[in-house]
Design an enzyme around this catalytic site. Structure first.
Site, PDB file in Angstrom:
ATOM      1  N   TYR A   1      -8.208  14.571  -8.718  1.00 17.42           N
ATOM      2  CA  TYR A   1      -7.224  13.940  -9.604  1.00 17.42           C
ATOM      3  C   TYR A   1      -6.349  14.985 -10.276  1.00 17.42           C
ATOM      4  CZ  TYR A   1      -5.408  10.880 -13.300  1.00 17.42           C
ATOM      5  OH  TYR A   1      -4.589  10.168 -14.142  1.00 17.42           O
TER       6      TYR A   1
ATOM      7  N   LYS B   1      -2.223  15.614  -9.998  1.00 18.32           N
ATOM      8  CA  LYS B   1      -1.345  15.458 -11.152  1.00 18.32           C
ATOM      9  C   LYS B   1      -0.579  16.749 -11.454  1.00 18.32           C
ATOM     10  CE  LYS B   1      -2.023  11.124 -11.857  1.00 18.32           C
ATOM     11  NZ  LYS B   1      -0.921  10.164 -11.612  1.00 18.32           N
TER      12      LYS B   1
ATOM     13  N   ASP C   1       0.871  -1.166   0.000  1.00 14.56           N
ATOM     14  CA  ASP C   1       0.000   0.000   0.000  1.00 14.56           C
ATOM     15  C   ASP C   1       0.908   1.216   0.000  1.00 14.56           C
ATOM     16  OD1 ASP C   1      -1.663   2.140   0.541  1.00 14.56           O
ATOM     17  OD2 ASP C   1      -2.696   1.181   2.207  1.00 14.56           O
ATOM     18  N   VAL C   2       0.918   1.962  -1.095  1.00  9.54           N
ATOM     19  CA  VAL C   2       1.884   3.058  -1.224  1.00  9.54           C
ATOM     20  C   VAL C   2       1.588   4.209  -0.273  1.00  9.54           C
ATOM     21  CG1 VAL C   2       2.442   2.499  -3.617  1.00  9.54           C
ATOM     22  CG2 VAL C   2       0.637   4.191  -3.122  1.00  9.54           C
TER      23      VAL C   2
END
Length: 247
Positions: free
Chosen positions: A152, A156, A56-57
């Site tokens: 999102y 980014k 799990d990052v």
């Protein structure tokens, strides 16, 4: 022997990149939340040298364990493809977006990317010979948003800052960092685009997609450069998608 770590390797772009790196002779650590998809990726290239490492990052401890296991097995880390991400909350108007969803997207897309990059940076700085490469998966959304994609898109855009800082801070240690901004690769995440997705003018319209293998070929090219050369930013996208002229 060159050693790569690929996050989000259980499906989509991550799977395609992992398989392309293996075909190019890399040993690849496959990271993702669940073991089964990672094992499915490895099974697609039975001659490849893979390490399946459920991770799990968003967990500092699990990311540390991932890179420790890679170094224990292979002795070094030459490449991180920082790919794990989520589009949770996509399609939700900003006024309706649950703050918990916002935080979840930030945790995966930004904090998770930072934790993996930090662990890779430490390994690359300490190892002999020193150095390595980090390739961050940005997005077309690092440049322009889709409607109803604030979480999102914000992450980014932030990824671009992460890339630039890593690139600058890595110079003394032969650590190169670049970013690949991807548009409309054919994955489960983008399946709805072929059926019809909201456009800036309010229409629903299908969008063209490209094979994820085309993205993987670009990553392999970036990864194969000597550390004295770097693709700082690259965009690979379906040729006719609404990016140039979007909005």
């Amino acid at each position: 022997m060159s050693i790569a770590v690929v996050t989000g390797a259980g499906s989509g772009i991550g799977r395609s990149v992992a398989l392309a790196l293996a075909a190019a002779g890399w040993s690849v650590a496959l990271a993702g939340r669940r073991a089964e998809p990672l094992e499915e990726t490895a099974a697609l290239a039975p001659d490849g040298d893979f390490l399946c490492a459920p991770t799990d990052v968003t967990s500092e401890a699990q990311v540390a364990a991932l890179f420790s296991s890679v170094r224990d097995r292979y002795g070094r880390v030459d490449l991180l493809f920082n790919n794990a991400g989520t589009f949770a909350g996509g399609g939700t108007p900003v006024e309706d977006l649950d703050p918990a969803t916002w935080r979840a997207v930030v945790d995966v897309n930004l904090t998770g990317a930072f934790l993996c990059a930090q662990a890779a940076f430490r390994a690359m700085k300490e190892q002999e010979p020193q150095g390595g490469r980090i390739i961050n998966n940005g997005s077309i959304s690092a440049h322009v948003p889709r409607p109803h994609s604030i979480a999102y898109t914000a992450t980014k855009h932030a990824m671009t800052g992460l890339t630039k800082s890593l690139s600058l801070d890595g110079r003394p240690y032969r650590i190169a960092c670049g970013q690949l901004d991807i548009g409309n690769a054919a994955t489960d995440m983008t399946a709805r685009m072929q059926a019809g997705i909201l456009q800036a003018d309010g229409r629903l319209a299908p969008e063209p997609v490209m094979d994820a293998a085309d993205v993987a070929a670009t990553v392999v090219h970036m990864a194969g450069l000597p550390l004295e050369a770097n693709v700082q930013f690259a965009t690979v996208m379906a040729t006719a998608m609404p990016y140039i002229g979007r909005g």
